[in-house]
Design an enzyme around this catalytic site. Structure first.
Site, PDB file in Angstrom:
ATOM      1  N   LYS A   1      30.483 -93.564 -36.915  1.00  0.00           N
ATOM      2  CA  LYS A   1      30.204 -94.993 -36.787  1.00  0.00           C
ATOM      3  C   LYS A   1      31.331 -95.745 -36.082  1.00  0.00           C
ATOM      4  CE  LYS A   1      31.832 -96.357 -41.430  1.00  0.00           C
ATOM      5  NZ  LYS A   1      32.881 -97.299 -41.035  1.00  0.00           N
ATOM      6  N   ASP A   2      32.529 -95.135 -35.986  1.00  0.00           N
ATOM      7  CA  ASP A   2      33.645 -95.762 -35.279  1.00  0.00           C
ATOM      8  C   ASP A   2      33.662 -95.424 -33.795  1.00  0.00           C
ATOM      9  OD1 ASP A   2      34.617 -96.798 -37.686  1.00  0.00           O
ATOM     10  OD2 ASP A   2      35.940 -95.086 -38.048  1.00  0.00           O
TER      11      ASP A   2
ATOM     12  N   ARG B   1      40.944-101.733 -51.208  1.00  0.00           N
ATOM     13  CA  ARG B   1      39.704-102.487 -51.410  1.00  0.00           C
ATOM     14  C   ARG B   1      39.235-102.430 -52.857  1.00  0.00           C
ATOM     15  NH1 ARG B   1      36.325-102.419 -45.825  1.00  0.00           N
ATOM     16  NH2 ARG B   1      38.108-102.211 -44.427  1.00  0.00           N
TER      17      ARG B   1
ATOM     18  N   ARG C   1      40.295-106.208 -45.344  1.00  0.00           N
ATOM     19  CA  ARG C   1      40.689-105.010 -44.609  1.00  0.00           C
ATOM     20  C   ARG C   1      41.413-104.111 -45.596  1.00  0.00           C
ATOM     21  NH1 ARG C   1      42.142-104.484 -39.216  1.00  0.00           N
ATOM     22  NH2 ARG C   1      42.190-102.315 -39.847  1.00  0.00           N
TER      23      ARG C   1
ATOM     24  N   ARG D   1      28.019-106.608 -40.428  1.00  0.00           N
ATOM     25  CA  ARG D   1      26.696-106.070 -40.747  1.00  0.00           C
ATOM     26  C   ARG D   1      26.384-106.211 -42.227  1.00  0.00           C
ATOM     27  NH1 ARG D   1      25.485-101.526 -43.388  1.00  0.00           N
ATOM     28  NH2 ARG D   1      27.655-100.855 -43.299  1.00  0.00           N
ATOM     29  N   ARG D   2      27.319-105.839 -43.077  1.00  0.00           N
ATOM     30  CA  ARG D   2      27.103-105.955 -44.524  1.00  0.00           C
ATOM     31  C   ARG D   2      27.010-107.416 -44.939  1.00  0.00           C
ATOM     32  NH1 ARG D   2      31.601-101.395 -45.465  1.00  0.00           N
ATOM     33  NH2 ARG D   2      30.271 -99.541 -45.562  1.00  0.00           N
TER      34      ARG D   2
ATOM     35  N   CYS E   1      31.082-101.990 -32.305  1.00  0.00           N
ATOM     36  CA  CYS E   1      31.089-101.457 -33.668  1.00  0.00           C
ATOM     37  C   CYS E   1      31.185-102.548 -34.723  1.00  0.00           C
ATOM     38  CB  CYS E   1      32.256-100.486 -33.840  1.00  0.00           C
ATOM     39  SG  CYS E   1      32.220 -99.069 -32.730  1.00  0.00           S
TER      40      CYS E   1
END
Length: 332
Positions: free
Chosen positions: A91-92, A174, A168, A146-147, A259
């Site tokens: 995905k990156d 996180r 981040r 996106r989230r 991305c």
């Protein structure tokens, strides 16, 4: 320079140098791939840690561009012959590859879903309801537009009190926001938590009906330069996974989205049919376009082109419905 090490006749073969980011997740992923590479090539593999711009910058991904920030340094090392292969979270990976690089393998995909890690072991619905009873909104952290788009749309549809907080940092950082009480929950990729052995901390797997994942989420990409090595690494390729991520990435490329854009895509294969779902929205959740497309897919030499065509077709439909105006600045 082809990036391959050579050994004198009769001497033990030198290890293949596998480039990886330094994060715990990247090291875990690369270690898994290294064992498989050693198995299929018969050669030892050593990990070479490389720091990328995305690892050192503290800016939000949307501010630094997102596209390629976690992979450019690895790709440079490949092209310069300092490493023999590299492992990326797919995905990156930017949708365009520099000349000379080969996407040698896309191993079988891990769980593609997003995961909630919430206080008190609560699900998303339980968390929102509990905090609403206390008179405040649930504060949920994520670094992904996106989230944010899909979570905010979910909350708006239900009249739920919810605040998305941009964050981040690595997985420890996180989840630490939840442990410290600074946030009520964070959203992470299930695949990453599984690979780190931290799946027990997940309080809910978010169904794609609520949260469509990022293009390529849960999949890994193995890149190299040398054709002979690429042929060996092809043994690690999982054809259904490659077809699925090709469709997702074709949609992303046709939308000219990076991305870090609020774009989601998920392709699933069953029998001889590929189903692709695409989502484009605004981060505040006020507007969310969601469409699906299906097409035939035979897992032969034409599979990638069939999958790419499906991705481009769905992107065209999304653009016809105004997707370009929802993504902010697009790649050109």
């Amino acid at each position: 320079m082809n990036g391959q090490l050579s050994s004198p006749p009769g001497a033990p073969e030198q290890p293949l140098r596998l480039g990886t980011r330094r994060s715990a997740l990247a090291m875990a992923q690369s270690g898994m791939v290294a064992r498989e590479v050693s198995r299929v090539t018969g050669r030892p593999v050593e990990l070479v840690e490389i720091t990328t711009y995305g690892d050192t910058s503290r800016e939000a991904l949307a501010q630094i561009g997102g596209t390629g920030v976690f992979v450019s340094a690895l790709r440079d090392a490949l092209l310069e012959g300092r490493i023999d292969l590299a492992v990326h979270s797919l995905k990156d990976l930017p949708t365009a590859a520099p000349a000379g690089l080969r996407l040698a393998a896309v191993p079988e995909r891990e769980d593609f879903r997003d995961a909630l890690v919430a206080r008190d072991g609560l699900s998303l619905q339980e968390l929102v309801e509990k905090l609403a009873g206390s008179g405040r909104a649930a504060r949920i952290g994520t670094g992904s537009p996106r989230r944010m788009a899909q979570l905010n749309a979910w909350a708006a549809a239900r009249g739920a009190a919810l605040e998305t907080v941009p964050i981040r940092g690595n997985v420890d950082t996180r989840i630490g926001y939840v442990a410290s009480g600074e946030l009520d929950a964070v959203l992470l990729a299930t695949a990453g938590l599984n690979r780190l052995g931290r799946s027990a901390e997940i309080t809910e797997h978010l169904d794609p009906e609520l949260m469509v994942p990022a293009p390529g989420q849960g999949a890994l990409a193995v890149e190299c330069v040398d054709a002979g090595l690429a042929a060996q690494l092809g043994a690690l390729d999982h054809t259904p996974t490659r077809a699925a991520v090709v469709a997702e990435r074709a949609l992303l490329a046709a939308l000219e989205a990076g991305c870090s854009a609020p774009v989601a895509a998920l392709a699933t294969w069953a029998g001889t049919e590929l189903r692709l779902e695409g989502v484009v929205g605004t981060t505040d959740g006020a507007t969310l376009l969601r469409m699906t497309a299906t097409g035939p897919l035979v897992l032969d030499g034409t599979a990638e082109e069939q999958a790419a065509a499906l991705g481009r077709a769905l992107a065209a439909r999304l653009l016809d419905q105004g997707a370009a105006g929802l993504m902010g600045e697009r790649n050109r």
